[in-house]
Design an enzyme around this catalytic site. Sequence first.
Site, PDB file in Angstrom:
ATOM      1  N   GLU A 123      -5.363  -5.473  10.388  1.00  8.67           N
ATOM      2  CA  GLU A 123      -4.366  -4.429  10.588  1.00  8.67           C
ATOM      3  C   GLU A 123      -4.631  -3.723  11.918  1.00  8.67           C
ATOM      4  O   GLU A 123      -5.442  -2.778  11.969  1.00  8.67           O
ATOM      5  CB  GLU A 123      -4.438  -3.408   9.452  1.00  8.67           C
TER       6      GLU A 123
ATOM      7  N   GLY B 243       2.376   1.897  10.732  1.00  7.21           N
ATOM      8  CA  GLY B 243       3.292   3.037  10.623  1.00  7.21           C
ATOM      9  C   GLY B 243       3.974   3.404  11.925  1.00  7.21           C
ATOM     10  O   GLY B 243       4.579   4.465  12.038  1.00  7.21           O
TER      11      GLY B 243
ATOM     12  N   ASN C  38       0.869  -1.175   0.000  1.00  9.44           N
ATOM     13  CA  ASN C  38       0.000   0.000   0.000  1.00  9.44           C
ATOM     14  C   ASN C  38       0.907   1.227   0.000  1.00  9.44           C
ATOM     15  O   ASN C  38       1.525   1.548   1.011  1.00  9.44           O
ATOM     16  CB  ASN C  38      -0.886  -0.024   1.261  1.00  9.44           C
TER      17      ASN C  38
ATOM     18  N   HIS D 232      -9.372   0.830   4.919  1.00  8.27           N
ATOM     19  CA  HIS D 232      -8.089   1.025   5.608  1.00  8.27           C
ATOM     20  C   HIS D 232      -8.315   1.959   6.801  1.00  8.27           C
ATOM     21  O   HIS D 232      -9.106   2.897   6.730  1.00  8.27           O
ATOM     22  CB  HIS D 232      -7.067   1.630   4.637  1.00  8.27           C
TER      23      HIS D 232
ATOM     24  N   LYS E  57       0.086   4.271  -0.298  1.00  8.24           N
ATOM     25  CA  LYS E  57      -0.568   5.457   0.275  1.00  8.24           C
ATOM     26  C   LYS E  57      -0.359   6.671  -0.646  1.00  8.24           C
ATOM     27  O   LYS E  57      -0.395   6.527  -1.857  1.00  8.24           O
ATOM     28  CB  LYS E  57      -0.047   5.707   1.687  1.00  8.24           C
TER      29      LYS E  57
ATOM     30  N   GLU F  81      -6.680   4.342   7.947  1.00  4.57           N
ATOM     31  CA  GLU F  81      -6.449   5.777   7.695  1.00  4.57           C
ATOM     32  C   GLU F  81      -7.686   6.404   7.057  1.00  4.57           C
ATOM     33  O   GLU F  81      -7.994   7.565   7.290  1.00  4.57           O
ATOM     34  CB  GLU F  81      -5.198   5.971   6.820  1.00  4.57           C
TER      35      GLU F  81
ATOM     36  N   SER G  90       3.519  -2.530  10.236  1.00  2.00           N
ATOM     37  CA  SER G  90       4.974  -2.507  10.431  1.00  2.00           C
ATOM     38  C   SER G  90       5.660  -3.825  10.043  1.00  2.00           C
ATOM     39  O   SER G  90       6.583  -4.285  10.729  1.00  2.00           O
ATOM     40  CB  SER G  90       5.321  -2.110  11.869  1.00  2.00           C
TER      41      SER G  90
HETATM   42  C1  PEP Z   1      -0.690  -0.108   5.951  1.00  2.00           C
HETATM   43  O1  PEP Z   1      -0.763   1.067   5.699  1.00  2.00           O
HETATM   44  O2  PEP Z   1      -1.555  -0.875   5.519  1.00  2.00           O
HETATM   45  C2  PEP Z   1       0.437  -0.574   6.753  1.00  2.00           C
HETATM   46  C3  PEP Z   1       0.388  -1.784   7.206  1.00  2.00           C
HETATM   47  O3  PEP Z   1       1.466   0.328   6.981  1.00  2.00           O
HETATM   48  P1  PEP Z   1       2.900   0.000   7.636  1.00  2.00           P
HETATM   49  O4  PEP Z   1       3.419  -1.264   7.015  1.00  2.00           O
HETATM   50  O5  PEP Z   1       3.758   1.189   7.310  1.00  2.00           O
HETATM   51  O6  PEP Z   1       2.680  -0.161   9.111  1.00  2.00           O
END
Ligand code: PEP
Length: 254
Positions: free
Chosen positions: A170, A176, A11, A98, A13, A100, A216
């Site tokens: 998630e 992040g 992703n 997601h 973003k 976000e 992460s």
């Molecule tokens: C994501 O945005 O779906 C995500 C898992 O981000 P990150 O790997 O940076 O934690």
Amino acid sequence: MEGRTPIIAGNWKMHKTRAETRNLIRELAAGLRINAPECEVIAAPPFISISDAVEETKNTKIRVSAQNMHWEDRGAFTGEISGPMLREAGCSHVIIGHSERRQYFGETDEMVNLKIKAAIKHELIPIFCLGETLAQREDGKTFVVIKDQLIRGIEGINSWDPTRLVIAYEPVWAIGTGRTATPDQAQEVHGFLRRELGSLAGIDFAAKVRILYGGSVKPDNTRSLMNRDDIDGCLVGGASLKSEDFLGIIKGAA
Ligand code: PEP
């Protein structure tokens, strides 16, 4: 994870211009030509770079996903993109729900549900994201929250094809933040999701649907997560922006 081909999805973003998208896809494709693991690889660039990504992924095993969509096919929805538009552009998948988008753009479970149903109708594979916040985990509400998001997200779906839906767990506190769920924490939720899906959508669907972990993920923690029974792949944010890291994760997953 027996019989379920792993999926590694990046992703991106709001990162990567069109030119940067092309470069990153070229680097990934070159890496995958040298080492072709048994795994589905998906890249989700920003909307404006989707056509570039689709062009660059021709004759590669990388597939292209959008990061969001509207549930209507067309209309007065300034700034939105519809399922038919994504299909025409060459997307195979779309990330939906997601955290976000839930957190910064007010997406509710009802909107997520409409989007998932619209994606399926237009033959896009939704990557349906769900996960608890840190406060919810610390309050002991993880499983209640996850079950609620799951039920509301898939409400009204009546045809259960495990190749037409992907779930991504998630935990919001791991996105992040550099703080990954331990393999035990992730497995506990993935196993729970699979059992719940068994009662909601049938045992066969639950046994075959891919459930990804996101939060992460890095090359050095992929294998320990992927070794767990119900973790079928990863949704990767930050570490998918560099080909070396993304390829390292793909290698760790296969
Ligand atoms: C994501 O945005 O779906 C995500 C898992 O981000 P990150 O790997 O940076 O934690």
